[in-house]
Design a protein around this motif. Structure first.
Motif, short mmCIF file in Angstrom:
data_model
loop_
_atom_site.label_atom_id
_atom_site.label_comp_id
_atom_site.label_asym_id
_atom_site.label_seq_id
_atom_site.Cartn_x
_atom_site.Cartn_y
_atom_site.Cartn_z
N LEU A 87 4.67 -5.53 -8.64
CA LEU A 87 3.83 -4.51 -8.09
C LEU A 87 2.50 -5.30 -7.66
O LEU A 87 2.20 -5.93 -8.30
CB LEU A 87 3.39 -3.61 -9.24
CG LEU A 87 2.24 -2.60 -8.89
CD1 LEU A 87 2.74 -1.71 -7.70
CD2 LEU A 87 1.69 -1.90 -9.90
N THR A 89 -1.06 -4.67 -5.91
CA THR A 89 -1.88 -3.92 -5.42
C THR A 89 -2.91 -4.66 -4.65
O THR A 89 -3.57 -5.46 -4.84
CB THR A 89 -2.82 -3.30 -6.88
OG1 THR A 89 -1.55 -2.68 -7.79
CG2 THR A 89 -3.86 -2.31 -6.67
N PHE A 114 6.15 3.44 2.57
CA PHE A 114 4.65 3.48 2.21
C PHE A 114 3.83 4.55 2.58
O PHE A 114 3.53 4.67 3.71
CB PHE A 114 3.83 1.97 2.69
CG PHE A 114 2.64 1.82 2.05
CD1 PHE A 114 2.38 1.12 0.78
CD2 PHE A 114 1.50 1.80 2.93
CE1 PHE A 114 1.31 1.16 0.27
CE2 PHE A 114 0.24 1.49 2.41
CZ PHE A 114 0.06 0.99 1.08
N ALA A 117 1.38 9.00 -2.18
CA ALA A 117 2.16 9.46 -3.23
C ALA A 117 1.57 10.46 -4.01
O ALA A 117 0.31 11.00 -3.79
CB ALA A 117 1.98 8.15 -4.57
N ASP A 121 -2.59 7.81 -4.78
CA ASP A 121 -2.45 6.51 -4.03
C ASP A 121 -1.66 6.52 -3.13
O ASP A 121 -0.80 7.11 -3.02
CB ASP A 121 -2.45 5.67 -5.09
CG ASP A 121 -3.45 5.75 -6.18
OD1 ASP A 121 -4.65 6.33 -6.04
OD2 ASP A 121 -3.31 4.97 -7.37
N TRP A 122 -1.72 5.34 -2.33
CA TRP A 122 -0.53 4.87 -1.50
C TRP A 122 0.24 4.05 -2.43
O TRP A 122 -0.07 3.17 -3.25
CB TRP A 122 -1.19 3.89 -0.44
CG TRP A 122 -2.23 4.63 0.79
CD1 TRP A 122 -3.36 4.92 0.55
CD2 TRP A 122 -1.69 5.23 1.96
NE1 TRP A 122 -3.97 5.51 1.40
CE2 TRP A 122 -2.92 5.76 2.56
CE3 TRP A 122 -0.59 5.29 2.43
CZ2 TRP A 122 -2.52 6.64 3.75
CZ3 TRP A 122 -0.33 6.13 3.48
CH2 TRP A 122 -1.51 6.57 4.40
N TYR A 123 1.70 4.27 -1.86
CA TYR A 123 2.57 3.56 -2.50
C TYR A 123 3.83 3.74 -1.87
O TYR A 123 4.29 4.55 -1.00
CB TYR A 123 3.00 4.10 -3.94
CG TYR A 123 4.04 3.56 -4.72
CD1 TYR A 123 3.77 2.61 -5.62
CD2 TYR A 123 5.33 3.82 -4.80
CE1 TYR A 123 4.79 1.80 -6.41
CE2 TYR A 123 6.55 3.29 -5.49
CZ TYR A 123 5.84 2.22 -6.21
OH TYR A 123 6.93 1.55 -6.82
N GLN A 125 7.89 0.81 -1.46
CA GLN A 125 8.96 -0.28 -1.81
C GLN A 125 9.52 -0.91 -0.89
O GLN A 125 10.02 -0.30 0.11
CB GLN A 125 9.65 0.29 -2.71
CG GLN A 125 9.06 0.84 -4.01
CD GLN A 125 10.06 1.78 -4.80
OE1 GLN A 125 11.31 1.72 -4.75
NE2 GLN A 125 9.66 2.01 -6.26
N ALA A 135 7.00 -3.62 -4.98
CA ALA A 135 6.31 -2.34 -4.81
C ALA A 135 4.75 -2.66 -4.29
O ALA A 135 3.97 -3.62 -4.92
CB ALA A 135 6.23 -1.54 -6.04
N SER A 137 0.74 -1.00 -3.83
CA SER A 137 0.19 0.14 -4.17
C SER A 137 -1.33 -0.07 -3.72
O SER A 137 -1.77 -1.39 -3.59
CB SER A 137 0.11 0.25 -5.62
OG SER A 137 -0.50 1.23 -6.20
N CYS A 138 -2.02 0.85 -3.37
CA CYS A 138 -3.21 0.83 -2.98
C CYS A 138 -3.96 2.15 -3.51
O CYS A 138 -3.23 3.11 -3.04
CB CYS A 138 -3.61 0.61 -1.36
SG CYS A 138 -5.19 0.85 -1.00
#
Length: 141
Positions: A87, A89, A114, A117, A121-123, A125, A135, A137-138
């Protein structure tokens, strides 16, 4: 003494190539030691290929990825399709998109687009060309 935890991945003979690719994507400091570069080690339960990676580390601003070539030829440990992922971030969605694009340009495939979510958040894979799931994430950007 400083305590830390690093991700360690054993890949089937592709560690050097994977680490060099991740270095291109994330930058940082890359160190690769092959068995042929190491002093003889008494009591080794196997005879390693001198070109196999004994230990590699990629130190990035986000953390450390370590790894080596898997030496257990009796077991086939799959990389893609296992329950683990890395992950990463980022501060901004655009930064994550940039890393994702570098993974795709390097032969990766989208596992999950992307996007926003359900938790806000942004997510997304990406599987890199070595089968490792990344993965990204932001926080809400």
């Amino acid at each position: 003494m400083v305590h830390s935890i690093a991700t360690y991945i054993a890949l089937p003979g592709t560690t050097a190539e994977a680490m060099e690719h991740w270095h291109e994507v994330f930058g940082g400091d890359l160190n690769i030691m092959r068995y042929g570069d190491a002093p003889p080690m008494e009591g080794m339960p196997f005879e390693p290929d001198p070109q196999a990676v004994a230990h590699a580390t990629l130190t990035t601003p986000a953390g450390i990825i370590a790894g080596g070539d898997a030496m257990d030829s009796e077991n086939d440990y799959p990389v893609q399709g296992t329950a683990y992922s890395l992950l990463y971030t980022t501060d901004t969605a655009d930064e994550a998109r940039g890393y994702i694009q570098k993974m795709l340009d390097g032969g990766g495939t989208v596992g999950m687009p992307f996007e926003k979510a359900p938790w806000g958040d942004w997510y997304g894979q990406v599987f890199d060309r070595f089968g490792v799931m990344w993965a990204f994430s932001c926080e809400n950007d």
